[in-house]
Design a protein around this motif. Structure first.
Motif, PDB file in Angstrom:
ATOM      1  N   LEU A 145      50.080  42.897  44.878  1.00 37.66           N
ATOM      2  CA  LEU A 145      50.177  42.659  45.878  1.00 37.66           C
ATOM      3  C   LEU A 145      50.293  43.657  46.503  1.00 37.66           C
ATOM      4  N   LYS A 146      49.864  44.885  46.175  1.00 37.16           N
ATOM      5  CA  LYS A 146      49.826  46.266  46.921  1.00 37.16           C
ATOM      6  C   LYS A 146      47.726  46.254  46.934  1.00 37.16           C
ATOM      7  N   ASN A 147      47.574  45.067  46.125  1.00 32.96           N
ATOM      8  CA  ASN A 147      46.010  45.920  45.554  1.00 32.96           C
ATOM      9  C   ASN A 147      45.577  44.446  47.460  1.00 32.96           C
ATOM     10  N   ILE A 148      45.908  43.545  46.946  1.00 31.33           N
ATOM     11  CA  ILE A 148      45.980  42.413  48.480  1.00 31.33           C
ATOM     12  C   ILE A 148      46.136  43.599  50.217  1.00 31.33           C
TER      13      ILE A 148
ATOM     14  N   GLU B 292      40.589  34.489  52.621  1.00 30.75           N
ATOM     15  CA  GLU B 292      38.981  34.429  53.047  1.00 30.75           C
ATOM     16  C   GLU B 292      38.784  35.746  53.653  1.00 30.75           C
ATOM     17  N   ARG B 293      39.314  36.455  54.286  1.00 29.70           N
ATOM     18  CA  ARG B 293      39.013  37.706  54.360  1.00 29.70           C
ATOM     19  C   ARG B 293      38.792  38.560  52.928  1.00 29.70           C
ATOM     20  N   PHE B 294      39.844  38.505  52.528  1.00 32.26           N
ATOM     21  CA  PHE B 294      40.918  39.123  51.359  1.00 32.26           C
ATOM     22  C   PHE B 294      39.014  39.434  50.267  1.00 32.26           C
ATOM     23  N   PHE B 295      39.226  38.238  49.948  1.00 32.37           N
ATOM     24  CA  PHE B 295      38.537  37.955  48.264  1.00 32.37           C
ATOM     25  C   PHE B 295      36.883  39.023  49.568  1.00 32.37           C
ATOM     26  N   ARG B 296      36.633  38.167  50.684  1.00 30.25           N
ATOM     27  CA  ARG B 296      34.676  38.550  51.452  1.00 30.25           C
ATOM     28  C   ARG B 296      34.678  40.605  51.877  1.00 30.25           C
ATOM     29  N   ILE B 297      35.752  40.797  51.503  1.00 29.47           N
ATOM     30  CA  ILE B 297      35.776  42.108  50.963  1.00 29.47           C
ATOM     31  C   ILE B 297      35.429  43.032  50.454  1.00 29.47           C
ATOM     32  N   ILE B 298      35.692  42.107  49.238  1.00 28.94           N
ATOM     33  CA  ILE B 298      36.088  42.718  47.973  1.00 28.94           C
ATOM     34  C   ILE B 298      34.950  42.273  47.141  1.00 28.94           C
TER      35      ILE B 298
END
Length: 192
Positions: free
Chosen positions: A7-10, A123-129
């Motif tokens: 959760l901290k990562n996200i 989608e934003r989170f995994f796009r950034i990753i």
């Protein structure tokens, strides 16, 4: 708590409410692996993207002669998968193994797709990753083409000091595309 790290990562890129958090945690599969365990084998369909809760992993390619080339490492608080094969649900080109006892949170491809629909901000989170991973790999390719092995080693130590402490020199040499003997020579010169 187990979920606090993920959760901290996200939270580095998106904010979740209580319902979103509960749903996200419900689709993760937690699994413990012993050291030297293969969590993805070349040729298997790559079904998960994996968050390293604790431990250390490496992804490597094995050529037809059996020579291993380390493609990436993952330590606690990092994500790892064979991205092309995961996205396209194809047989893996890479092997992913635990370097030490590890606790992994697996997210299946079908659950990720549903997550995008139910909570679009993922989608934003995994796009950034994925963008960050692409940038890292592009820089790595350019460094491999333009810098000496010694320069690449020092950059690796500077950029990933925690990884350097957790993996064997042979694995670092494989990542840098040099022999363990040549890495030993570089390290000996550094200590002079």
């Amino acid at each position: 708590m187990i979920e606090n790290l993920v959760l901290k990562n996200i939270s580095k890129h998106i904010s979740l409410n209580e319902n979103e958090t509960s749903y996200f945690l419900s689709i993760l599969e937690e699994k413990k692996y012993a050291k030297k365990n293969i969590i993805l084998q070349e040729g298997e369909i790559c079904r998960t993207i994996n968050f390293v809760q604790s431990g250390t992993l490496r992804a490597f390619y094995r050529d037809p002669e059996g020579k291993e080339s380390t493609i990436m490492f993952a330590i606690s608080d990092w994500w790892i998968t064979d991205m092309s094969c995961f996205i396209n649900q194809q047989p893996a080109m890479l092997n992913i193994e635990t370097i030490e006892d590890s606790l992994i949170l697996h997210l299946k491809k079908e659950d990720l797709d549903e997550l995008y629909t139910k909570i679009p901000k993922f989608e934003r989170f995994f796009r950034i990753i994925m963008q960050n991973a692409y940038i890292r790999e592009q820089i790595r390719v350019i460094q491999n083409l333009s810098l000496s092995a010694e320069q690449r080693y020092y950059i690796f130590l500077e950029k990933y000091p925690q990884v350097a402490k957790q993996v064997r020199q042979k694995q670092i040499a494989s990542y840098l595309g040099i022999t363990p003997e040549f890495l030993s020579m570089i390290r000996a010169n550094k200590n002079k």
